[in-house]
Scaffold this active site. Structure first.
Site, PDB file in Angstrom:
ATOM      1  N   THR A   1      -0.284  -9.836   1.727  1.00  0.00           N
ATOM      2  CA  THR A   1       0.569  -8.944   2.500  1.00  0.00           C
ATOM      3  C   THR A   1       0.440  -7.528   1.960  1.00  0.00           C
ATOM      4  O   THR A   1       0.176  -7.319   0.773  1.00  0.00           O
ATOM      5  CB  THR A   1       2.042  -9.362   2.435  1.00  0.00           C
ATOM      6  N   GLU A   2       0.634  -6.552   2.826  1.00  0.00           N
ATOM      7  CA  GLU A   2       0.636  -5.142   2.428  1.00  0.00           C
ATOM      8  C   GLU A   2       1.778  -4.435   3.150  1.00  0.00           C
ATOM      9  O   GLU A   2       1.705  -4.137   4.335  1.00  0.00           O
ATOM     10  CB  GLU A   2      -0.702  -4.479   2.759  1.00  0.00           C
ATOM     11  N   VAL A   3       2.846  -4.202   2.411  1.00  0.00           N
ATOM     12  CA  VAL A   3       4.007  -3.465   2.897  1.00  0.00           C
ATOM     13  C   VAL A   3       3.799  -1.977   2.606  1.00  0.00           C
ATOM     14  O   VAL A   3       3.159  -1.620   1.616  1.00  0.00           O
ATOM     15  CB  VAL A   3       5.287  -3.992   2.208  1.00  0.00           C
TER      16      VAL A   3
ATOM     17  N   TYR B   1       0.534  -4.618   7.036  1.00  0.00           N
ATOM     18  CA  TYR B   1      -0.690  -5.277   7.486  1.00  0.00           C
ATOM     19  C   TYR B   1      -1.024  -6.421   6.542  1.00  0.00           C
ATOM     20  O   TYR B   1      -0.390  -6.594   5.485  1.00  0.00           O
ATOM     21  CB  TYR B   1      -1.859  -4.294   7.615  1.00  0.00           C
TER      22      TYR B   1
ATOM     23  N   THR C   1       0.873  -1.167   0.000  1.00  0.00           N
ATOM     24  CA  THR C   1       0.000   0.000   0.000  1.00  0.00           C
ATOM     25  C   THR C   1       0.911   1.217   0.000  1.00  0.00           C
ATOM     26  O   THR C   1       1.788   1.343   0.869  1.00  0.00           O
ATOM     27  CB  THR C   1      -0.909   0.013   1.236  1.00  0.00           C
TER      28      THR C   1
END
Length: 307
Positions: free
Chosen positions: A273-275, A205, A175
């Site tokens: 996954t959201e880095v 998140y 994101t």
């Protein structure tokens, strides 16, 4: 409060037609090379893994070969783990995290699980640092039969013979600040809607599956990644990107009904996954490391809890 400026393509309130899509496409610029950044690394990995072409994209004058990687010694008695990156081409650590996992950690799971890795699902978008493909379509809303994005359809064809054998699927995303500054406004303009401002969370998140929640699995990943980078806090509404936080750093989407990549396998354990690469508290290396940590934690939890 000042209203945001209208998106520079199209008429507010009117969905794009062919002319607007063509104008949008004419403004897309190649910033990096899929061949240099991805294909050459796959060529080097071919000494240790089986690298296969599973499709081709033809966006004249550009063409792209789509590649997946399997471990050597594939065994029919073992379950399968799918790792995907670059479904959104601009989400850089998804691509490079998948490649780093193959190079540094995949050998740790030899003889324990079959690995299938598609490190860059959307190479046209990777080169242009964009969310959409050349037809202004989001591949990560297109994972359904007869979907409009060839990137998505090609991946679905690749995994179809293995359905029923997948134990887990980790889909690597980011994101970014440009979600708010560019991609959400572009989406609203394309669809003839009004862009609603949102908040970009500072930190890592996960997105769990509303239709198949696996809280212990998600928690194991959060625990592992928290040793590498910080976890995104909930906002003052108890949400991350307008979705309720169900546990620290975890929200849920309905994967299959939304046409998301993480819903394609029918695996017991799935996550997106959201880095957050734009954080002043994270480096590109940390972002890649966070993706690798997430994949390893996912595999290890799934192997310890196969039933």
């Amino acid at each position: 409060m000042t209203s945001p400026a209208p998106y520079p393509i199209g008429t507010p309130g009117t969905p794009w037609g062919a002319a607007e899509r063509a104008l949008w496409l004419s403004r897309q610029v190649r910033h990096r090379s899929y061949h240099e950044d991805v294909v050459k690394k796959l060529d080097r990995l071919a000494a240790r893994f089986d690298v296969e072409e599973y499709g081709r994209l033809d966006y004249a004058p550009d063409q792209y070969r789509l590649f997946a990687v399997r471990n050597r010694g594939w065994r029919d008695d073992l379950p399968v783990a799918l790792v995907t990156g670059g479904v959104h081409g601009y989400e850089t650590s998804g691509v490079h995290g998948a490649l780093q996992f193959l190079d540094q950690r995949a050998a740790d799971y030899a003889g324990k699980i079959n690995l299938l890795v598609a490190p860059c699902v959307s190479p046209w978008a990777y080169e242009r640092i964009h969310r959409w493909n050349a037809n202004a379509i989001d591949p990560n809303r297109s994972f359904r039969e007869d979907g409009p994005a060839e990137e998505s359809s090609a991946l679905m064809r690749l995994i179809r013979p293995l359905r029923g054998r997948f134990l887990l699927h980790v889909d690597l995303h980011e994101t970014t600040d440009t979600d708010e500054s560019e991609f959400r406004p572009a989406l609203a303009a394309r669809d003839g809607k009004t862009a609603e401002p949102g908040l970009i969370p500072d930190g890592f998140y996960l997105v769990d599956d509303t239709e198949n929640p696996q809280p212990a699995f998600q928690q194991a990943i959060i625990d592992a990644v928290s040793k590498v980078t910080h976890i995104a806090p909930a906002d003052d509404k108890g949400q991350i990107i307008e979705s309720d936080v169900v546990s620290p750093g975890v929200i849920r989407y309905a994967m299959r009904s939304l046409g998301l990549c993480a819903g394609i396998t029918g695996a017991r354990f799935t996550t997106t996954t959201e880095v957050y690469p734009d954080s002043p508290r994270a480096t590109p290396e940390q972002c890649n490391d966070a993706q690798v940590a997430a994949v390893c934690a996912a595999i290890e939890f799934a192997l310890a809890n196969p039933h």
